[in-house]
Design an enzyme around this catalytic site. Structure first.
Site, PDB file in Angstrom:
ATOM      1  N   LEU A   1     -10.058  -4.602 -18.812  1.00 21.80           N
ATOM      2  CA  LEU A   1      -8.887  -4.518 -17.940  1.00 21.80           C
ATOM      3  C   LEU A   1      -7.879  -3.488 -18.447  1.00 21.80           C
ATOM      4  CD1 LEU A   1      -7.438  -5.812 -15.468  1.00 21.80           C
ATOM      5  CD2 LEU A   1      -6.244  -7.272 -17.126  1.00 21.80           C
ATOM      6  N   ASP A   2      -7.504  -2.546 -17.568  1.00 18.85           N
ATOM      7  CA  ASP A   2      -6.480  -1.536 -17.856  1.00 18.85           C
ATOM      8  C   ASP A   2      -6.801  -0.721 -19.110  1.00 18.85           C
ATOM      9  OD1 ASP A   2      -5.121  -2.383 -15.594  1.00 18.85           O
ATOM     10  OD2 ASP A   2      -3.981  -3.871 -16.705  1.00 18.85           O
TER      11      ASP A   2
ATOM     12  N   ASN B   1      -7.639   3.985 -11.255  1.00 16.98           N
ATOM     13  CA  ASN B   1      -6.636   2.943 -11.001  1.00 16.98           C
ATOM     14  C   ASN B   1      -5.264   3.457 -11.404  1.00 16.98           C
ATOM     15  OD1 ASN B   1      -5.564   0.226 -10.578  1.00 16.98           O
ATOM     16  ND2 ASN B   1      -5.480   0.040 -12.812  1.00 16.98           N
TER      17      ASN B   1
ATOM     18  N   GLY C   1       0.779  -1.227   0.000  1.00 19.84           N
ATOM     19  CA  GLY C   1       0.000   0.000   0.000  1.00 19.84           C
ATOM     20  C   GLY C   1       0.813   1.282   0.000  1.00 19.84           C
ATOM     21  N   SER C   2       1.966   1.275  -0.680  1.00 24.11           N
ATOM     22  CA  SER C   2       2.732   2.530  -0.695  1.00 24.11           C
ATOM     23  C   SER C   2       1.980   3.616  -1.457  1.00 24.11           C
ATOM     24  CB  SER C   2       4.131   2.314  -1.269  1.00 24.11           C
ATOM     25  OG  SER C   2       4.088   2.030  -2.641  1.00 24.11           O
TER      26      SER C   2
ATOM     27  N   HIS D   1      -1.637   2.012 -12.860  1.00 25.96           N
ATOM     28  CA  HIS D   1      -1.073   0.830 -13.507  1.00 25.96           C
ATOM     29  C   HIS D   1       0.390   1.111 -13.842  1.00 25.96           C
ATOM     30  CE1 HIS D   1      -1.063  -2.882 -15.775  1.00 25.96           C
ATOM     31  NE2 HIS D   1      -0.428  -2.244 -16.739  1.00 25.96           N
TER      32      HIS D   1
ATOM     33  N   ARG E   1     -17.158 -14.484  -8.861  1.00 28.45           N
ATOM     34  CA  ARG E   1     -16.734 -13.085  -8.733  1.00 28.45           C
ATOM     35  C   ARG E   1     -17.903 -12.185  -8.355  1.00 28.45           C
ATOM     36  NH1 ARG E   1     -11.524 -12.001 -10.632  1.00 28.45           N
ATOM     37  NH2 ARG E   1     -10.641 -13.685 -11.869  1.00 28.45           N
TER      38      ARG E   1
ATOM     39  N   MET F   1      -5.208  -6.411  -6.570  1.00 28.01           N
ATOM     40  CA  MET F   1      -4.818  -7.405  -7.567  1.00 28.01           C
ATOM     41  C   MET F   1      -5.936  -8.407  -7.875  1.00 28.01           C
ATOM     42  SD  MET F   1      -2.038  -5.993  -8.237  1.00 28.01           S
ATOM     43  CE  MET F   1      -1.029  -7.036  -9.292  1.00 28.01           C
ATOM     44  N   ARG F   2      -7.184  -7.966  -7.843  1.00 28.32           N
ATOM     45  CA  ARG F   2      -8.309  -8.772  -8.291  1.00 28.32           C
ATOM     46  C   ARG F   2      -8.976  -8.048  -9.459  1.00 28.32           C
ATOM     47  NH1 ARG F   2      -7.567 -13.556  -6.933  1.00 28.32           N
ATOM     48  NH2 ARG F   2      -9.737 -14.023  -7.457  1.00 28.32           N
TER      49      ARG F   2
HETATM   50  C1  GAR Z   1       2.060  -0.557  -7.882  1.00 27.08           C
HETATM   51  O1  GAR Z   1       3.237  -0.575  -8.651  1.00 27.08           O
HETATM   52  C2  GAR Z   1       0.849  -0.483  -8.785  1.00 27.08           C
HETATM   53  O2  GAR Z   1       1.038   0.297  -9.923  1.00 27.08           O
HETATM   54  C3  GAR Z   1       0.688  -1.933  -9.145  1.00 27.08           C
HETATM   55  O3  GAR Z   1       0.932  -2.641  -7.962  1.00 27.08           O
HETATM   56  C4  GAR Z   1       1.866  -1.906  -7.172  1.00 27.08           C
HETATM   57  C5  GAR Z   1       1.303  -1.741  -5.786  1.00 27.08           C
HETATM   58  O4  GAR Z   1       2.255  -1.203  -4.916  1.00 27.08           O
HETATM   59  N1  GAR Z   1      -0.622  -2.193  -9.662  1.00 27.08           N
HETATM   60  C6  GAR Z   1      -0.881  -3.122 -10.556  1.00 27.08           C
HETATM   61  O5  GAR Z   1      -0.044  -3.850 -11.037  1.00 27.08           O
HETATM   62  C7  GAR Z   1      -2.345  -3.212 -10.950  1.00 27.08           C
HETATM   63  N2  GAR Z   1      -2.513  -4.082 -12.070  1.00 27.08           N
HETATM   64  P1  GAR Z   1       1.827  -0.583  -3.535  1.00 27.08           P
HETATM   65  O6  GAR Z   1       0.995  -1.637  -2.796  1.00 27.08           O
HETATM   66  O7  GAR Z   1       3.123  -0.325  -2.832  1.00 27.08           O
HETATM   67  O8  GAR Z   1       1.038   0.653  -3.808  1.00 27.08           O
END
Ligand code: GAR
Length: 197
Positions: A145-146, A108, A13-14, A110, A66, A91-92
């Site tokens: 997606l995305d 979102n 969750g940064s 990405h 889902r 990540m779902r």
């Molecule tokens: C981030 O790099 C985000 O862009 C990516 O997961 C990481 C989460 O990091 N998201 C995806 O890949 C979505 N498909 P975080 O938990 O440190 O924020």
């Protein structure tokens, strides 16, 4: 009145932390909820420690259903009066059944320069393709997606000898700048794409 933001995550969750840190002062939004599909997500413990409401909806009991997973999320959201959902490393995959009612109110981040490298393992794929540039994108969430309108992008160079981890770290630094900047604009009704640096 401030917009009430729910942040969805699955990991450390940064990005969530950078969003929370940004929502102070004259910011048009405030964090109202952090929700995860994983009870062990680092971001959940951190948010709880900050006094932010948290919810965990484990996807596993729902198996391949889902719709049931998403109905549970929707039910948990109701008491919080959420205006905006920020996906931040959630990540779902969310289906149209959940996404469509939130379209225009859910964004979102990405870790690629969309439309390049939708899906997973973006940095590995970018390096394998010999890209000279990588980055991240904030976009509105749609049922594909995305996909969805781009709200902002930040670019970083790919350096000689980069590993996926090194590139991911360089991109993540930019994510922490881009996502709060886009959320501030989005919460104020501004959907004009923001391109950094
Ligand atoms: C981030 O790099 C985000 O862009 C990516 O997961 C990481 C989460 O990091 N998201 C995806 O890949 C979505 N498909 P975080 O938990 O440190 O924020």
């Amino acid at each position: 009145m401030s917009k009430r933001v729910a942040i969805f995550l699955s990991g450390g969750g940064s990005n969530m932390r950078s969003l929370v840190a940004s929502m102070t002062g004259d910011h048009p939004a405030r964090p109202a909820l952090v929700l995860s599909n994983r009870s062990d997500a680092g971001g959940i413990a951190w948010a709880a420690g900050q006094g932010i409401a948290t919810e965990v909806v484990d996807h596993r009991p729902h198996g391949a259903d889902r719709a049931a997973f998403e109905a549970e999320i929707e039910a948990r959201l109701v008491p919080y009066g959420i205006d905006i959902i920020c996906l931040a490393g959630f990540m779902r995959v969310l289906t149209a059944g959940f996404v469509t009612p939130w379209q225009g109110r859910m964004i979102n981040i990405h870790p690629s320069l969309l439309p390049n490298y939708r899906g997973l393992h973006t940095h590995v794929r970018a390096l394998e393709a010999g890209e000279h540039e990588a980055g991240c994108t904030v976009h509105e969430v749609t049922a594909e997606l995305d996909e969805g309108p781009v709200l902002g992008q930040a670019r970083v160079p790919v350096l000689a000898g980069d590993t996926p981890d090194a590139l991911a770290a360089r991109v993540l630094e930019q994510e922490h700048i881009l996502y709060p900047a886009v959320l501030r604009r989005f919460a104020a009704g501004n959907r004009t794409p923001l391109y950094l640096p």
